[in-house]
Design a protein around this motif. Structure first.
Motif, PDB file in Angstrom:
ATOM      1  N   VAL A 152      55.640 -16.728 120.567  1.00  0.00           N
ATOM      2  CA  VAL A 152      56.866 -17.524 120.421  1.00  0.00           C
ATOM      3  C   VAL A 152      57.528 -17.225 119.078  1.00  0.00           C
ATOM      4  O   VAL A 152      58.747 -17.034 119.003  1.00  0.00           O
ATOM      5  N   ALA A 153      56.722 -17.165 118.018  1.00  0.00           N
ATOM      6  CA  ALA A 153      57.284 -16.877 116.698  1.00  0.00           C
ATOM      7  C   ALA A 153      57.890 -15.473 116.646  1.00  0.00           C
ATOM      8  O   ALA A 153      58.946 -15.255 116.044  1.00  0.00           O
ATOM      9  N   GLY A 154      57.223 -14.515 117.308  1.00  0.00           N
ATOM     10  CA  GLY A 154      57.740 -13.141 117.300  1.00  0.00           C
ATOM     11  C   GLY A 154      59.087 -13.037 117.993  1.00  0.00           C
ATOM     12  O   GLY A 154      60.032 -12.424 117.478  1.00  0.00           O
ATOM     13  N   ILE A 155      59.209 -13.643 119.175  1.00  0.00           N
ATOM     14  CA  ILE A 155      60.482 -13.604 119.901  1.00  0.00           C
ATOM     15  C   ILE A 155      61.532 -14.450 119.187  1.00  0.00           C
ATOM     16  O   ILE A 155      62.722 -14.122 119.190  1.00  0.00           O
ATOM     17  N   GLY A 156      61.095 -15.529 118.540  1.00  0.00           N
ATOM     18  CA  GLY A 156      62.031 -16.417 117.845  1.00  0.00           C
ATOM     19  C   GLY A 156      62.453 -15.928 116.472  1.00  0.00           C
ATOM     20  O   GLY A 156      63.178 -16.645 115.765  1.00  0.00           O
ATOM     21  N   GLY A 157      62.020 -14.733 116.089  1.00  0.00           N
ATOM     22  CA  GLY A 157      62.428 -14.179 114.795  1.00  0.00           C
ATOM     23  C   GLY A 157      61.759 -14.839 113.607  1.00  0.00           C
ATOM     24  O   GLY A 157      62.187 -14.668 112.466  1.00  0.00           O
ATOM     25  N   GLY A 158      60.690 -15.597 113.869  1.00  0.00           N
ATOM     26  CA  GLY A 158      60.011 -16.295 112.791  1.00  0.00           C
ATOM     27  C   GLY A 158      58.632 -15.740 112.531  1.00  0.00           C
ATOM     28  O   GLY A 158      58.349 -14.565 112.747  1.00  0.00           O
ATOM     29  N   GLN A 159      57.743 -16.605 112.101  1.00  0.00           N
ATOM     30  CA  GLN A 159      56.397 -16.198 111.734  1.00  0.00           C
ATOM     31  C   GLN A 159      55.414 -17.276 112.165  1.00  0.00           C
ATOM     32  O   GLN A 159      55.740 -18.464 112.187  1.00  0.00           O
ATOM     33  N   TYR A 160      54.202 -16.838 112.515  1.00  0.00           N
ATOM     34  CA  TYR A 160      53.152 -17.791 112.861  1.00  0.00           C
ATOM     35  C   TYR A 160      52.303 -18.075 111.634  1.00  0.00           C
ATOM     36  O   TYR A 160      51.959 -17.171 110.859  1.00  0.00           O
ATOM     37  N   TYR A 161      51.972 -19.342 111.447  1.00  0.00           N
ATOM     38  CA  TYR A 161      51.088 -19.758 110.358  1.00  0.00           C
ATOM     39  C   TYR A 161      49.983 -20.644 110.924  1.00  0.00           C
ATOM     40  O   TYR A 161      50.228 -21.432 111.840  1.00  0.00           O
ATOM     41  N   HIS A 162      48.808 -20.507 110.363  1.00  0.00           N
ATOM     42  CA  HIS A 162      47.778 -21.501 110.636  1.00  0.00           C
ATOM     43  C   HIS A 162      47.956 -22.626 109.626  1.00  0.00           C
ATOM     44  O   HIS A 162      48.343 -22.388 108.482  1.00  0.00           O
ATOM     45  N   PHE A 163      47.697 -23.859 110.041  1.00  0.00           N
ATOM     46  CA  PHE A 163      48.012 -24.998 109.184  1.00  0.00           C
ATOM     47  C   PHE A 163      47.283 -24.927 107.840  1.00  0.00           C
ATOM     48  O   PHE A 163      47.739 -25.500 106.850  1.00  0.00           O
ATOM     49  N   SER A 164      46.146 -24.216 107.788  1.00  0.00           N
ATOM     50  CA  SER A 164      45.387 -24.104 106.544  1.00  0.00           C
ATOM     51  C   SER A 164      46.092 -23.224 105.516  1.00  0.00           C
ATOM     52  O   SER A 164      45.770 -23.274 104.325  1.00  0.00           O
ATOM     53  N   GLU A 165      47.055 -22.417 105.981  1.00  0.00           N
ATOM     54  CA  GLU A 165      47.788 -21.527 105.065  1.00  0.00           C
ATOM     55  C   GLU A 165      48.986 -22.270 104.476  1.00  0.00           C
ATOM     56  O   GLU A 165      50.116 -21.774 104.503  1.00  0.00           O
ATOM     57  N   GLU A 166      48.732 -23.426 103.924  1.00  0.00           N
ATOM     58  CA  GLU A 166      49.814 -24.311 103.495  1.00  0.00           C
ATOM     59  C   GLU A 166      50.640 -23.701 102.375  1.00  0.00           C
ATOM     60  O   GLU A 166      51.876 -23.792 102.384  1.00  0.00           O
ATOM     61  N   LYS A 167      49.995 -23.100 101.396  1.00  0.00           N
ATOM     62  CA  LYS A 167      50.734 -22.548 100.251  1.00  0.00           C
ATOM     63  C   LYS A 167      51.684 -21.444 100.691  1.00  0.00           C
ATOM     64  O   LYS A 167      52.841 -21.399 100.270  1.00  0.00           O
ATOM     65  N   GLU A 168      51.189 -20.545 101.541  1.00  0.00           N
ATOM     66  CA  GLU A 168      52.042 -19.455 102.025  1.00  0.00           C
ATOM     67  C   GLU A 168      53.183 -19.998 102.883  1.00  0.00           C
ATOM     68  O   GLU A 168      54.329 -19.547 102.776  1.00  0.00           O
ATOM     69  N   THR A 169      52.865 -20.972 103.728  1.00  0.00           N
ATOM     70  CA  THR A 169      53.889 -21.557 104.600  1.00  0.00           C
ATOM     71  C   THR A 169      54.987 -22.223 103.788  1.00  0.00           C
ATOM     72  O   THR A 169      56.180 -22.013 104.035  1.00  0.00           O
ATOM     73  N   LEU A 170      54.607 -23.031 102.805  1.00  0.00           N
ATOM     74  CA  LEU A 170      55.597 -23.719 101.975  1.00  0.00           C
ATOM     75  C   LEU A 170      56.391 -22.735 101.134  1.00  0.00           C
ATOM     76  O   LEU A 170      57.596 -22.923 100.907  1.00  0.00           O
ATOM     77  N   ALA A 171      55.737 -21.665 100.674  1.00  0.00           N
ATOM     78  CA  ALA A 171      56.440 -20.661  99.871  1.00  0.00           C
ATOM     79  C   ALA A 171      57.514 -19.958 100.697  1.00  0.00           C
ATOM     80  O   ALA A 171      58.649 -19.758 100.223  1.00  0.00           O
ATOM     81  N   ASN A 172      57.189 -19.587 101.940  1.00  0.00           N
ATOM     82  CA  ASN A 172      58.178 -18.934 102.801  1.00  0.00           C
ATOM     83  C   ASN A 172      59.267 -19.910 103.227  1.00  0.00           C
ATOM     84  O   ASN A 172      60.438 -19.537 103.364  1.00  0.00           O
ATOM     85  N   PHE A 173      58.880 -21.161 103.462  1.00  0.00           N
ATOM     86  CA  PHE A 173      59.856 -22.207 103.777  1.00  0.00           C
ATOM     87  C   PHE A 173      60.858 -22.339 102.631  1.00  0.00           C
ATOM     88  O   PHE A 173      62.080 -22.369 102.844  1.00  0.00           O
ATOM     89  N   LYS A 174      60.355 -22.402 101.422  1.00  0.00           N
ATOM     90  CA  LYS A 174      61.214 -22.529 100.239  1.00  0.00           C
ATOM     91  C   LYS A 174      62.129 -21.308 100.092  1.00  0.00           C
ATOM     92  O   LYS A 174      63.323 -21.442  99.812  1.00  0.00           O
ATOM     93  N   LYS A 175      61.564 -20.126 100.296  1.00  0.00           N
ATOM     94  CA  LYS A 175      62.350 -18.897 100.176  1.00  0.00           C
ATOM     95  C   LYS A 175      63.508 -18.879 101.173  1.00  0.00           C
ATOM     96  O   LYS A 175      64.648 -18.516 100.825  1.00  0.00           O
ATOM     97  N   THR A 176      63.238 -19.290 102.406  1.00  0.00           N
ATOM     98  CA  THR A 176      64.285 -19.321 103.436  1.00  0.00           C
ATOM     99  C   THR A 176      65.367 -20.335 103.098  1.00  0.00           C
ATOM    100  O   THR A 176      66.561 -20.061 103.237  1.00  0.00           O
TER     101      THR A 176
END
Length: 384
Positions: free
Chosen positions: A307-331
């Motif tokens: 779903v993330a691949g077709i939606g132009g996004g990225q998949y994260y596991h919930f434990s990868e919080e720092k990376e997820t928040l960093a990419n969220f902030k960047k976007t």
């Protein structure tokens, strides 16, 4: 919820019903008056007058002062029970150019699976709360943005919480979401994406350049997916990207425990669905019938990655919080557009303003403040 703001003080009371306890004051005053009259009558006895001479008996002034102190303490305690809060007004930047929608899985497996403590649903809600709080706490991100929330299970509520720029309001709504919010059993990612599509068409942004960012948070529902459902999910994700000319990003977050072996291969463990009572005590495993084995649930990362691949996004596991928040902030920083400053009202608890005086009065009324009078007398004796 009823608020009051007496005399323009800027203090509001979240629970004004608590002021009904003030009825205790006239009751106390009535009892005090009867007690004072009975005391006065008793003191008219000659024998009693002879024996109380030289003893410490509070005078009229002392009685009035004591009664007033008790009434004031009751007022302070009642005000504290009414949950007083002070209104704070500040100017904050408001941003356009990007809107964020959270598609939250509230299915049975999210609530009953406890491979994450206390359960997957609580972990998912924390992920969303962390995203929203970052726009309040991060100095670079701080500002007002548009958020929406779509809870889903076997179906979805597209207009459960349409786009709002109030983080406080959004977080309050998020707190109330549970496994009963959507009463259709199952886990349908198709329903979630279809509801997101409905939300965008009903609450479209007038600026065609606005980036619509979705965050689908789920355990994937592997035990309930079919080939037909998978096809509908991927087709809807693709339609969203094409229909909005690429101005949509669909990220996914997997909620569930993952084990990584020595070769770096990821796998999720099947866990039983647990039933607990209101006190949190274990009752049984969730099962179709009492003699059947428990239902099992495992995180399906495969469908979330697709779903993330077709939606132009990225998949994260919930434990990868720092990376997820960093990419969220960047976007967000990349796409946001400053619209102007807006006055924001926020409220902070000022219960201490009323509790401390009440406790001080109670401290004195129960005789623990006599040391203060001794200090005063000692001071007067030394310097007078």
């Amino acid at each position: 919820m009823f608020w009051s703001e007496p005399f323009g003080t800027g203090v509001v009371f979240r629970n004004p019903d608590a002021f009904r306890f003030l009825i205790l004051i006239p009751i106390f005053l009535t009892v005090s008056v009867f007690w004072f009259l009975a005391r006065k009558k008793a003191f008219q006895d000659g024998w009693l007058k002879m024996h109380i001479k030289g003893s410490f008996v509070p005078g009229v002034f002392g009685i009035i002062l004591h009664t007033a102190a008790v009434c004031l303490a009751l007022v302070f305690i009642t005000a504290a029970l009414a949950k007083p809060e002070r209104k704070l007004v500040s100017n904050e930047p408001e941003y356009g150019g990007i809107r964020m929608a959270f598609l939250l899985d509230t299915s049975l497996s999210m609530k009953r699976a406890e491979d994450l403590k206390p359960n997957r649903l609580a972990a998912a809600k924390k992920v969303i709360a962390d995203f929203v709080l970052s726009t309040l706490l991060d100095p670079e991100m701080k500002g007002r943005y548009k958020f929406a929330l779509i809870p889903f299970a076997g179906g979805a509520y597209p207009f459960f919480a349409p786009f709002t720029a109030s983080q406080d309001e959004f977080l309050a709504i998020l707190e109330e979401v549970d496994e009963k919010t959507v009463n259709i059993p199952g886990t349908s990612l198709y329903s979630a994406l279809k509801a997101y599509e409905e939300l965008l068409f009903m609450y479209g942004d007038q600026n065609p350049d606005t980036l619509e960012m979705a965050m689908l948070i789920s355990d994937g529902g592997k035990e309930e997916q079919s080939a037909e459902e998978l096809g509908l999910v991927l087709k809807t994700a693709s339609f969203l990207r094409d229909g909005f000319h690429g101005n949509i990003i669909i990220n996914t977050v997997g909620i569930g425990k993952v084990v990584v072996n020595e070769y770096g291969e990821r796998s999720s463990e099947a866990v039983e669905l647990i039933i607990r009572d209101d006190a949190g005590n274990f009752v049984d495993f969730y099962r179709e019938e009492s003699d059947k084995p428990p239902y099992l649930s495992r995180l399906d990362e495969e469908i979330l990655v697709k779903v993330a691949g077709i939606g132009g996004g990225q998949y994260y596991h919930f434990s990868e919080e720092k990376e997820t928040l960093a990419n969220f902030k960047k976007t967000v920083l990349k796409h946001r557009k400053f619209k102007g400053n807006v006055p924001i009202n926020r409220y902070e608890s000022v219960r201490a303003w009323f509790l401390f005086p009440a406790l001080a009065l109670i401290y004195v009324l129960f005789g623990y403040g006599k040391w203060m009078s001794r200090i005063v007398h000692a001071f007067r004796f030394k310097f007078c």
